[in-house]
Design an enzyme around this catalytic site. Structure first.
Site, PDB file in Angstrom:
ATOM      1  N   LYS A  67       0.986  -1.194   0.028  1.00 34.51           N
ATOM      2  CA  LYS A  67      -0.029  -0.184  -0.129  1.00 34.51           C
ATOM      3  C   LYS A  67       0.818   1.221   0.205  1.00 34.51           C
ATOM      4  O   LYS A  67       1.684   1.337   0.845  1.00 34.51           O
ATOM      5  CB  LYS A  67      -1.036  -0.002   1.256  1.00 34.51           C
ATOM      6  CG  LYS A  67      -1.847   1.361   1.224  1.00 34.51           C
ATOM      7  CD  LYS A  67      -2.791   1.056   2.429  1.00 34.51           C
ATOM      8  CE  LYS A  67      -2.318   1.503   3.512  1.00 34.51           C
ATOM      9  NZ  LYS A  67      -3.421   1.612   4.779  1.00 34.51           N
ATOM     10  N   HIS A 138     -12.202  10.839  11.835  1.00 33.39           N
ATOM     11  CA  HIS A 138     -12.564  10.111  10.677  1.00 33.39           C
ATOM     12  C   HIS A 138     -12.748   8.263  10.841  1.00 33.39           C
ATOM     13  O   HIS A 138     -13.661   7.819  10.570  1.00 33.39           O
ATOM     14  CB  HIS A 138     -11.646  10.083   9.394  1.00 33.39           C
ATOM     15  CG  HIS A 138     -11.905   9.472   8.245  1.00 33.39           C
ATOM     16  ND1 HIS A 138     -13.078   9.635   7.640  1.00 33.39           N
ATOM     17  CD2 HIS A 138     -11.313   8.531   7.476  1.00 33.39           C
ATOM     18  CE1 HIS A 138     -13.012   8.900   6.315  1.00 33.39           C
ATOM     19  NE2 HIS A 138     -11.983   8.192   6.523  1.00 33.39           N
ATOM     20  N   GLN A 139     -11.560   7.918  11.547  1.00 29.94           N
ATOM     21  CA  GLN A 139     -11.696   6.391  11.814  1.00 29.94           C
ATOM     22  C   GLN A 139     -12.754   5.997  12.907  1.00 29.94           C
ATOM     23  O   GLN A 139     -13.091   4.625  12.749  1.00 29.94           O
ATOM     24  CB  GLN A 139     -10.226   5.847  12.212  1.00 29.94           C
ATOM     25  CG  GLN A 139      -9.079   6.289  11.358  1.00 29.94           C
ATOM     26  CD  GLN A 139      -9.135   5.589   9.929  1.00 29.94           C
ATOM     27  OE1 GLN A 139      -9.657   4.504   9.909  1.00 29.94           O
ATOM     28  NE2 GLN A 139      -8.652   6.212   9.231  1.00 29.94           N
ATOM     29  N   MET A 219      -5.715   2.077  18.747  1.00 32.49           N
ATOM     30  CA  MET A 219      -5.394   1.825  17.423  1.00 32.49           C
ATOM     31  C   MET A 219      -4.793   3.206  16.681  1.00 32.49           C
ATOM     32  O   MET A 219      -4.432   3.293  15.533  1.00 32.49           O
ATOM     33  CB  MET A 219      -6.936   1.806  16.843  1.00 32.49           C
ATOM     34  CG  MET A 219      -7.521   0.540  17.188  1.00 32.49           C
ATOM     35  SD  MET A 219      -6.813  -1.069  16.926  1.00 32.49           S
ATOM     36  CE  MET A 219      -6.673  -1.116  15.478  1.00 32.49           C
ATOM     37  N   THR A 221      -2.019   4.980  17.642  1.00 37.44           N
ATOM     38  CA  THR A 221      -0.383   5.097  17.444  1.00 37.44           C
ATOM     39  C   THR A 221       0.114   4.227  16.426  1.00 37.44           C
ATOM     40  O   THR A 221       0.110   3.052  16.600  1.00 37.44           O
ATOM     41  CB  THR A 221       0.209   4.859  18.916  1.00 37.44           C
ATOM     42  OG1 THR A 221      -0.421   6.028  19.784  1.00 37.44           O
ATOM     43  CG2 THR A 221       1.975   4.924  18.725  1.00 37.44           C
TER      44      THR A 221
HETATM   45  P1  NAD Z   1      -8.639  12.544  12.399  1.00 37.32           P
HETATM   46  O1  NAD Z   1      -7.640  13.614  12.103  1.00 37.32           O
HETATM   47  O2  NAD Z   1      -9.900  12.335  11.677  1.00 37.32           O
HETATM   48  O3  NAD Z   1      -8.918  12.564  14.086  1.00 37.32           O
HETATM   49  C1  NAD Z   1      -8.022  12.816  15.097  1.00 37.32           C
HETATM   50  C2  NAD Z   1      -8.753  12.482  16.342  1.00 37.32           C
HETATM   51  O4  NAD Z   1      -7.634  12.651  17.296  1.00 37.32           O
HETATM   52  C3  NAD Z   1      -9.614  13.433  16.639  1.00 37.32           C
HETATM   53  O5  NAD Z   1     -10.661  12.702  17.567  1.00 37.32           O
HETATM   54  C4  NAD Z   1      -8.945  14.380  17.428  1.00 37.32           C
HETATM   55  O6  NAD Z   1      -9.876  15.180  18.549  1.00 37.32           O
HETATM   56  C5  NAD Z   1      -7.962  13.437  18.243  1.00 37.32           C
HETATM   57  N1  NAD Z   1      -6.672  14.060  18.614  1.00 37.32           N
HETATM   58  C6  NAD Z   1      -5.952  14.710  17.927  1.00 37.32           C
HETATM   59  N2  NAD Z   1      -4.557  15.242  18.823  1.00 37.32           N
HETATM   60  C7  NAD Z   1      -5.068  15.124  19.935  1.00 37.32           C
HETATM   61  C8  NAD Z   1      -4.578  15.175  21.157  1.00 37.32           C
HETATM   62  N3  NAD Z   1      -3.364  16.205  21.590  1.00 37.32           N
HETATM   63  N4  NAD Z   1      -5.223  14.778  22.331  1.00 37.32           N
HETATM   64  C9  NAD Z   1      -6.254  13.968  22.282  1.00 37.32           C
HETATM   65  N5  NAD Z   1      -6.919  13.768  21.159  1.00 37.32           N
HETATM   66  C10 NAD Z   1      -6.347  14.009  20.105  1.00 37.32           C
HETATM   67  O7  NAD Z   1      -7.579  11.075  12.213  1.00 37.32           O
HETATM   68  P2  NAD Z   1      -8.380   9.301  11.908  1.00 37.32           P
HETATM   69  O8  NAD Z   1      -8.348   9.333  10.458  1.00 37.32           O
HETATM   70  O9  NAD Z   1      -9.466   9.444  12.875  1.00 37.32           O
HETATM   71  O10 NAD Z   1      -7.029   8.609  12.502  1.00 37.32           O
HETATM   72  C11 NAD Z   1      -6.840   8.756  13.791  1.00 37.32           C
HETATM   73  C12 NAD Z   1      -5.596   7.993  14.145  1.00 37.32           C
HETATM   74  O11 NAD Z   1      -5.556   6.659  13.801  1.00 37.32           O
HETATM   75  C13 NAD Z   1      -4.154   8.867  13.609  1.00 37.32           C
HETATM   76  O12 NAD Z   1      -3.170   8.686  14.462  1.00 37.32           O
HETATM   77  C14 NAD Z   1      -3.926   7.794  12.393  1.00 37.32           C
HETATM   78  O13 NAD Z   1      -2.622   7.929  11.942  1.00 37.32           O
HETATM   79  C15 NAD Z   1      -4.429   6.390  13.127  1.00 37.32           C
HETATM   80  N6  NAD Z   1      -4.514   5.083  12.083  1.00 37.32           N
HETATM   81  C16 NAD Z   1      -4.220   4.083  12.531  1.00 37.32           C
HETATM   82  C17 NAD Z   1      -4.136   2.901  11.885  1.00 37.32           C
HETATM   83  C18 NAD Z   1      -3.909   1.798  12.171  1.00 37.32           C
HETATM   84  O14 NAD Z   1      -3.795   0.556  11.522  1.00 37.32           O
HETATM   85  N7  NAD Z   1      -3.398   1.384  13.416  1.00 37.32           N
HETATM   86  C19 NAD Z   1      -4.961   3.096  10.604  1.00 37.32           C
HETATM   87  C20 NAD Z   1      -5.612   4.431  10.116  1.00 37.32           C
HETATM   88  C21 NAD Z   1      -5.235   5.429  10.974  1.00 37.32           C
END
Ligand code: NAD
Length: 321
Positions: A67, A138-139, A219, A221
């Site tokens: 990917k 978003h997730q 999930m 980090t």
């Molecule tokens: P997003 O930008 O849509 O949402 C981010 C979320 O994090 C929001 O709820 C926001 O309020 C919160 N946030 C940001 N800074 C913060 C802080 N300092 N303290 C507390 N909350 C805080 O992102 P998303 O697409 O929902 O992705 C969320 C996370 O999941 C990202 O770190 C992304 O990289 C990770 N992710 C992990 C996987 C995996 O396989 N583990 C896959 C996709 C995304």
């Protein structure tokens, strides 16, 4: 080569299909039949974008590929396209010829939600009733939908840095007929299962916020430096992961291992529980933690299932390359 555009993916993959594909690939990884390649993730120095590759080979499932993609923080504001962008490429493991190119944006959300759902299925207490959500980006809605299918949850509680965004979780919980309540972090003590899905670089949940017997799916980090849980909380839990190498380098365990709160050798691959070579949860009061870092094989597994369905449904385009 078959092309499956992003717009077709939603109609081709169910949560059940994503769950099954991810569960199978975790099992294959733990059995030594499938492996991920080292992750490449680079700051481009352009548009403040992070770009990289996650790839692997599943000798049993026959998946080879990668990917490619990442995070462009200004996409939505500047171009009205979503910030996370990715594409999956599949290759024929027998010849090396490219077999398919699949839009990877929705697949990423579905495979990530499937991973935490698989962890809940295998590690949460059978009598878990309260689901806690930390994060409302978003997730989070994908996570919530998949998690609600794993136990008879009768309440969802949620915390987000910006509480206004919790509305989207409330809408999903209501759709499923489950009441939703916004809580302070201390309120997470009522949860039997907690999903953390934020992009935080500092611990949010600490030991005081989590009751004995809870299963946590961490999930968010997926990069060096990010953190959602305090190191002592991770140290107090029985830690499971998709892949140990990623858990200690880019996953939630990176901090606890660096601080001596957790031995890398004590982290167990969730696939071992799926395969039955590890018993999983040992006691009702144990805190179990799934450190979901996101592995390339998850993407290949769900993309492979989508390509097969797309060809069947006549929505894949074949091009000569
Ligand atoms: P997003 O930008 O849509 O949402 C981010 C979320 O994090 C929001 O709820 C926001 O309020 C919160 N946030 C940001 N800074 C913060 C802080 N300092 N303290 C507390 N909350 C805080 O992102 P998303 O697409 O929902 O992705 C969320 C996370 O999941 C990202 O770190 C992304 O990289 C990770 N992710 C992990 C996987 C995996 O396989 N583990 C896959 C996709 C995304």
């Amino acid at each position: 080569m078959w092309i499956v555009p992003e717009r077709e993916v939603a109609a081709l993959v169910t949560r059940k299909a994503a769950f099954d594909a991810v569960e199978q690939v975790f099992a294959a990884m733990a059995a030594g039949e499938a492996r991920n390649f080292p992750v490449v993730r680079e700051a481009l120095g352009h548009e403040e974008a992070l770009y990289g590759f996650k790839g692997g080979f599943d000798g049993v499932g026959g998946a080879l590929g990668l990917k490619a993609g990442g995070y462009w923080p200004h996409n939505m504001a500047r171009r009205r396209v979503i910030n996370h962008q990715s594409t999956v490429f599949l290759f024929d493991p027998d010849t090396g010829r490219v077999r398919a190119m699949v839009g990877g944006n929705l697949l990423t959300a579905l495979r990530t939600a499937a991973a935490s759902a698989v962890s809940i299925a295998h590690l949460a207490r059978g009598d878990a009733r309260v689901l806690g959500m930390v994060g409302a980006g978003h997730q989070s809605v994908f996570q919530l939908r998949a998690a609600l299918e794993q136990r008879d949850f009768d309440r969802v509680i949620g915390w987000n840095l910006h509480p206004g965004n919790l509305k989207r979780l409330e809408v999903v919980a209501r759709e499923k007929g489950v009441p939703f309540e916004a809580v302070a972090l201390e309120g997470m003590r009522a949860a039997d299962v907690i999903i953390t899905i934020t992009s935080s670089f500092d611990a949010i949940l600490t030991r005081d916020h989590v009751s004995p017997g809870t299963h946590i799916a961490a999930m968010g980090t997926d990069t060096k430096g990010k953190q959602e849980l305090s190191a002592d909380l991770v140290g107090a839990a029985s830690v499971f992961t998709d892949e140990v190498a990623q858990s200690v380098s880019i996953g939630e365990a990176q901090h606890a291992v660096a601080l001596g709160e957790l031995e890398a050798g004590n982290i167990v691959e969730l696939g071992a529980v799926i395969n039955g070579t590890h018993p999983g949860r040992g006691a009702a009061e144990e805190i179990t933690l799934f450190d979901g870092t996101g592995v390339g094989l998850q993407d290949l597994a769900v993309a492979g299932a989508v390509v097969a369905r797309a060809i069947e449904a006549g929505v894949a385009t074949e091009v000569d390359i």
